[in-house]
Design a protein around this motif. Structure first.
Motif, PDB file in Angstrom:
ATOM      1  N   VAL A  26      38.474  42.942  31.345  1.00 10.87           N
ATOM      2  CA  VAL A  26      38.170  41.813  32.221  1.00 10.87           C
ATOM      3  C   VAL A  26      38.783  42.131  33.584  1.00 10.87           C
ATOM      4  CG1 VAL A  26      38.441  39.357  32.639  1.00 10.87           C
ATOM      5  CG2 VAL A  26      38.179  40.205  30.284  1.00 10.87           C
ATOM      6  N   ASN A  27      37.923  42.316  34.597  1.00 14.10           N
ATOM      7  CA  ASN A  27      38.397  42.726  35.929  1.00 14.10           C
ATOM      8  C   ASN A  27      39.265  43.977  35.851  1.00 14.10           C
ATOM      9  OD1 ASN A  27      37.103  40.503  37.161  1.00 14.10           O
ATOM     10  ND2 ASN A  27      38.881  39.184  36.721  1.00 14.10           N
ATOM     11  N   ASN A  28      38.786  44.915  34.994  1.00 16.43           N
ATOM     12  CA  ASN A  28      39.431  46.216  34.833  1.00 16.43           C
ATOM     13  C   ASN A  28      40.812  46.124  34.168  1.00 16.43           C
ATOM     14  OD1 ASN A  28      38.881  48.981  35.109  1.00 16.43           O
ATOM     15  ND2 ASN A  28      40.309  49.149  36.840  1.00 16.43           N
TER      16      ASN A  28
END
Length: 350
Positions: A327-329
Motif C-alpha cells: 500500500v503506497n509502496n
C-alpha cells in the motif's frame, strides 16, 4: 540311436545346470554367512566395504548412494553397528557400518509419509544439537529410519506432543525439561523435511535434540523472554543501498508459557524500512493460541496470504487469513474476519 536319447541328454543337462546353480547358491550363502535378513538402500555418498569387522581389516569394495543391497548379518563391535551386505548389481559382499544403510521397508514408509505431508509447507529451519535417531513415527519405540549427525539441518513442518509410553532409548531422547513442557510424561516431536537429493526426505525428530534456526536477517529480533518458532519470508523491500530484502511473518511464544498445547502465542510481521534499512513492525497480535502448520502463498511481489490455525477458548480450531500487501509502496497487513469453527477437535494433550 534311441529317439529318446537327445531328450535324455537335454534333461540331464538341465538337471546338471540346476545342481550347479543350487551348489553356487549354497556356496554363496555360506560365504555370506546365513540367510537374508532384509533389503536395504545405501544413503551415504560413498561407503567402504570391508572383509571383517575387526580393527585390522581390508577394504574389499565401495558402495555408492542409492545402491540396493541385501542384508545378511548384523553385529555390534566396539560400540559400532555393522551389517554384512551384498550389492545386488554385482553380488559383491562385505561389511559396512549400519548408519550408511536404511531398510527398504522403512524407506518405503518414509516415502509414503513424504507423500502424505507434501501439502505441508516449511515453518522455520532446524538443526540437530547432537547425533539423533530419525524415526518413522513420533514415538520413542518407533522404527529408526537412520541416525543423523549433530549439525544436520532441515525444515520444520509441524510439532506434535506425544505421551511417553517407553523409557528413552538414548541420551538424545532423555525426558524433556523445557520450561513450557512441565509434564514430563509427554514429549515434543518435530516433523522434519530434508533437502532435495536425500534418500530419506522426511521423518520425526525428538524435540530435545532440535535447535530452532532463526533466519540470519532477523536473528534476535523478537527479544528476550520469547522464542521464535516460525519465520516465513514474503515479498521484497529495497533497503537504502538498493538491496532486495525479504519481509517475515513471524510466529513466537513466551519461553515460560504455561500452555504446552499450542505452538505460538504471538503473530509478529516485520518489514524493511527503506530509509533506515532496519526491520520494523508491520503487524502485531498478542495472546493468540496458534498451532502448526501455517499455510501460505507468498510467491507474488505485491501480495502474500497466510492461513493460520487458531484455537478459541473452548479449543475449537479456525483458519484465520492474514493478507500482506503493498500500500503506497509499504507492506501492510490485514486480518480477515474470524470464521465459524470448522471443527471441534478437543485437542487435549498435543
Amino acid at each position: 540311436m534311441s529317439p529318446h536319447r537327445p531328450f535324455q541328454r537335454y534333461r540331464f543337462s538341465v538337471l546338471a545346470a540346476l545342481v550347479i546353480l543350487v551348489s553356487q547358491m549354497a556356496c554363496l550363502k555360506t560365504a555370506i554367512g546365513g540367510s537374508k535378513l532384509d533389503d536395504g538402500v545405501v544413503i551415504s555418498e560413498r561407503v567402504d566395504m570391508f572383509n571383517s569387522t575387526a580393527l585390522v581389516n581390508s577394504k574389499v569394495g565401495q558402495l555408492e548412494k542409492g545402491d540396493d543391497v541385501a542384508i545378511y548379518h548384523q553385529a555390534e563391535v566396539n560400540g559400532l553397528e555393522w551389517l554384512k551386505v551384498q550389492r545386488l548389481k554385482d553380488a559383491k559382499v562385505g561389511w559396512v557400518e549400519a548408519r550408511h544403510v536404511v531398510s527398504r521397508k522403512l524407506l518405503d514408509a518414509c516415502r509414503a509419509l513424504d507423500e502424505q505431508s507434501a501439502h505441508i509447507q516449511p515453518q522455520i529451519g532446524g538443526r540437530l544439537k547432537r547425533e539423533t535417531r530419525l524415526r518413522a513415527q513420533p514415538s520413542r519405540d518407533s522404527d529408526v529410519i537412520t541416525i543423523l549427525k549433530g549439525g544436520t539441518e532441515f525444515d520444520i513442518l509441524k510439532r506434535q506432543r506425544v505421551e511417553r509410553r517407553t523409557a528413552g532409548t538414548d541420551e538424545s531422547e532423555s525426558p524433556n525439561t523445557n520450561t513450557d513442557e512441565p509434564d514430563v510424561k509427554y514429549d515434543t516431536w518435530y516433523l522434519a523435511r530434508f533437502p532435495e537429493g536425500s534418500i530419506y526426505r522426511i521423518g520425526w525428530l525428538y524435540g530435545g535434540s532440535v535447535e530452532i534456526v532463526e533466519p540470519p536477517a532477523i536473528a534476535g529480533i523478537i527479544g528476550s523472554g520469547r522464542r521464535m518458532v516460525g519465520a516465513i519470508p514474503f515479498g521484497t523491500t529495497l533497503d537504502k543501498s538498493g538491496m532486495a530484502l525479504k519481509n517475515y511473518f513471524i510466529l513466537d511464544k513466551q519461553i515460560f508459557s504455561r500452555d504446552p498445547t499450542i505452538d505460538f502465542d504471538r503473530i509478529y510481521v516485520v518489514r524493511i524500512d527503506q530509509k533506515s534499512g532496519n526491520y520494523t513492525a508491520a503487524y502485531y497480535e498478542l495472546s493468540v493460541r496458534g498451532v502448526y502448520p501455517v499455510t501460505y502463498q507468498n510467491d507474488s511481489d505485491t501480495v502474500a496470504t497466510f492461513k493460520v490455525p487458531l484455537l478459541d477458548k473452548s479449543g475449537n480450531l479456525s483458519q484465520v487469513e492474514y493478507t500482506a500487501g503493498l500500500v503506497n509502496n509499504v507492506w501492510t497487513v490485514t486480518k480477515g474476519k474470524l470464521p465459524s469453527p470448522t471443527e471441534t477437535p478437543r485437542r487435549g494433550r498435543r
